[in-house]
Design an enzyme around this catalytic site. Structure first.
Site, PDB file in Angstrom:
ATOM      1  NE  ARG A 114      -6.544  15.102 -13.860  1.00  0.00           N
ATOM      2  CZ  ARG A 114      -7.318  14.633 -14.840  1.00  0.00           C
ATOM      3  NH1 ARG A 114      -8.644  14.803 -14.746  1.00  0.00           N
ATOM      4  NH2 ARG A 114      -6.811  14.030 -15.881  1.00  0.00           N
ATOM      5  CE  LYS A 136       5.395  15.235   6.695  1.00  0.00           C
ATOM      6  NZ  LYS A 136       6.480  14.687   7.532  1.00  0.00           N
ATOM      7  CD  GLU A 178       3.967  10.739  16.678  1.00  0.00           C
ATOM      8  OE1 GLU A 178       4.495  11.876  16.671  1.00  0.00           O
ATOM      9  OE2 GLU A 178       4.260   9.855  15.843  1.00  0.00           O
ATOM     10  CE  LYS A 210       1.540  17.561  12.258  1.00  0.00           C
ATOM     11  NZ  LYS A 210       1.224  16.123  12.112  1.00  0.00           N
ATOM     12  CD  GLU A 220       9.244  16.749   6.598  1.00  0.00           C
ATOM     13  OE1 GLU A 220      10.140  15.938   6.397  1.00  0.00           O
ATOM     14  OE2 GLU A 220       8.152  16.465   7.136  1.00  0.00           O
ATOM     15  NE  ARG A 225       4.357  18.692   8.260  1.00  0.00           N
ATOM     16  CZ  ARG A 225       3.170  18.613   7.691  1.00  0.00           C
ATOM     17  NH1 ARG A 225       2.782  19.543   6.832  1.00  0.00           N
ATOM     18  NH2 ARG A 225       2.339  17.622   7.980  1.00  0.00           N
ATOM     19  CG  ASN A 229      10.244  13.793  10.118  1.00  0.00           C
ATOM     20  OD1 ASN A 229       9.158  13.236  10.092  1.00  0.00           O
ATOM     21  ND2 ASN A 229      10.608  14.670   9.197  1.00  0.00           N
ATOM     22  CG  HIS A 232       8.938   9.919  13.257  1.00  0.00           C
ATOM     23  ND1 HIS A 232       8.881  10.504  14.506  1.00  0.00           N
ATOM     24  CD2 HIS A 232       7.640   9.728  12.879  1.00  0.00           C
ATOM     25  CE1 HIS A 232       7.607  10.661  14.851  1.00  0.00           C
ATOM     26  NE2 HIS A 232       6.842  10.200  13.884  1.00  0.00           N
ATOM     27  CG  HIS A 236       9.563   5.834   9.760  1.00  0.00           C
ATOM     28  ND1 HIS A 236       9.584   6.940   8.931  1.00  0.00           N
ATOM     29  CD2 HIS A 236       8.461   5.971  10.538  1.00  0.00           C
ATOM     30  CE1 HIS A 236       8.543   7.700   9.197  1.00  0.00           C
ATOM     31  NE2 HIS A 236       7.847   7.139  10.176  1.00  0.00           N
ATOM     32  CG  HIS A 249       3.605   5.683  13.976  1.00  0.00           C
ATOM     33  ND1 HIS A 249       4.756   5.564  13.228  1.00  0.00           N
ATOM     34  CD2 HIS A 249       3.459   7.009  14.232  1.00  0.00           C
ATOM     35  CE1 HIS A 249       5.271   6.758  13.018  1.00  0.00           C
ATOM     36  NE2 HIS A 249       4.505   7.649  13.621  1.00  0.00           N
TER      37      HIS A 249
END
Length: 347
Positions: A114, A136, A178, A210, A220, A225, A229, A232, A236, A249
Site C-alpha cells: 500500500r 506522476k 522536454e 515544474k 492535475e 499542470r 502536456n 504530448h 503519445h 519519448h
C-alpha cells in the site's frame, strides 16, 4: 550547479538536491532498481555513497529499460524482487536511471504494501527535468501511454549532471525536447538565447518551473499542470502507433510540439514566425520534427485513448501568441480542423 529546490506540497513535501552527490544515509532497507546499462556505469559508484544505517542491507533489482518494457510484466518483476528482499513498510526504493525507470519505481513503490517511500536519482536529461519531479508514475498498455498508474511523490530527488557525461547523444537530445516544452509554455524568452553551454542553468530553471507548477496543481485537477502536456497529445499518439519502439519519448514530444503548433496556426492563435522558430530550434537540437502519418483516421482515433481526453472530448494544450505568448488548454476543436492539420503530415 549546487542548490536545493523545495517542492512545497501540503502532504508530501520534498527536496530536489542539485550538484554532486556526497553521501546518502538511510535508516532502513534499501532496494535499488536500475537497468543493466545504467547499473554497469553507476551502480558501483552509488554503492560507495549510499549507506543503510542500523545494520540494514542494500539489494538491487535489474530490469529492462525502454518504453516497450514499461508495462505490468516489469512491475510484477520489481514487486517479486521486493518481496524476496523482504522489504517492509519502512524500506526505501531507489530509482537509478531515466524516465522509464523513474516511472516504474514510483509506481511499484506506490503499490507495494500500500505504498513505501522512494528516492529518484535520474541519469538522463529527460528524467532530471521531467519524470523525476512531480509524482506522476505510470505504465503503458495496448490502449495508450501511462493509462495505468498513480500519483506518488518521491521522498527526495538527487540531480547530478555528472551522469550526463555518458549519456548517448540521442537521449540527451530527447531531454532537450522536454526543456523546450517547458520554456515555450512558461518562459519563452529563454528559448530566444538557448545555449547548451549553460545546460546546468537550464536544468535548474526547468526544475524550478515544474516545482512551482506542481505546487499549484499536484494532481492535475484544473490547474496549470495540464499545460505541461503541450505536444504530448500528438506525441503519445505517435508512440502508440509505433508501439513505443521506434522513438524515444522526447523525440515523439518534439514531433508532437510541431504538430500542436501547426494546429495553433490553423486556428489563427499562433504566428507562423513563432511556430517556425520553435521547429527550427528543435531541428538544431537534432530532434525529429516531422512524423509521417500513414492512416489519418486511425491516428485521429488514437487521441481518444489519451488520458487527457475526457468524456470522449479531445483536449489539446496549444500556444497562443496574441499578446504575451502563453499555453492554454483548448477543448471541442472540430474534427474537420484537426484532420486538416493531420493532412499536412500524411505520408
Amino acid at each position: 550547479m549546487k542548490a536545493k529546490i523545495k517542492i512545497a506540497l501540503r502532504d508530501n513535501p520534498y527536496e530536489v538536491v542539485l550538484g554532486k552527490i556526497k553521501k546518502i544515509e538511510i535508516p532502513s532497507k534499501i532496494f535499488i532498481v536500475s537497468s543493466q546499462r545504467v547499473a554497469t556505469l553507476f551502480l558501483e559508484y552509488l554503492l560507495t555513497i549510499i549507506h543503510a544505517t542500523d545494520g540494514n542491507d542494500v539489494t538491487t533489482c535489474i530490469i529492462e529499460d525502454g518504453e516497450e518494457h514499461k508495462n505490468m510484466e516489469t512491475i510484477n518483476y520489481i514487486l517479486d524482487c521486493a518481496f524476496k528482499a523482504k522489504l517492509n513498510r519502512n524500506s526505501i526504493m531507489i530509482a537509478l536511471g531515466g524516465g522509464v525507470i523513474s516511472d516504474m519505481v514510483g509506481f511499484a513503490s506506490g503499490i507495494y504494501q500500500r505504498g513505501i517511500d522512494f528516492i529518484s536519482i535520474p541519469t538522463t536529461l529527460l528524467a532530471m527535468v521531467d519524470a523525476s519531479v512531480g509524482g506522476k508514475c505510470g505504465i503503458n498498455n495496448q490502449y495508450g501511454k501511462n493509462l495505468i498508474g498513480l500519483f506518488h511523490q518521491p521522498k527526495k530527488v538527487y540531480v547530478d549532471s555528472m551522469f550526463l557525461r555518458t549519456l548517448p547523444q540521442r537521449e540527451f537530445n530527447a531531454g532537450l525536447a522536454e526543456m523546450i516544452k517547458v520554456f515555450a509554455c512558461f518562459e519563452y524568452s529563454f528559448l530566444q538565447n538557448f545555449n547548451l553551454r549553460d545546460i546546468e542553468f537550464y536544468i535548474q530553471r526547468s526544475i524550478e518551473i515544474k516545482a512551482y507548477i506542481v505546487q499549484q496543481d499536484e494532481r492535475e485537477k484544473g490547474g496549470p499542470r495540464v499545460l505541461l502536456n503541450y505536444g504530448h497529445t500528438f506525441g503519445h499518439a505517435i508512440e502508440l502507433e509505433t508501439k513505443y519502439g521506434e522513438y524515444l519519448h522526447g523525440e515523439a514530444v518534439s514531433m508532437g510540439i510541431v504538430m500542436a503548433n501547426r494546429l495553433s496556426v490553423r486556428l489563427g492563435i499562433l504566428s507562423d514566425e513563432i511556430a517556425n522558430f520553435i521547429e527550427s530550434l528543435l531541428q538544431k537540437c537534432d530532434l525529429p520534427t516531422r512524423y509521417e502519418i500513414r492512416d489519418i483516421e486511425s491516428f485521429y482515433q488514437s487521441f481518444f485513448m489519451d488520458k487527457k481526453s475526457l468524456d470522449s472530448k479531445l483536449n489539446f494544450v496549444l500556444l497562443e501568441s496574441k499578446g504575451m505568448l502563453k499555453a492554454k488548454l483548448h477543448k471541442n476543436i472540430s474534427k474537420e480542423i484537426i484532420m486538416e492539420v493531420l493532412e499536412e503530415f500524411r505520408a
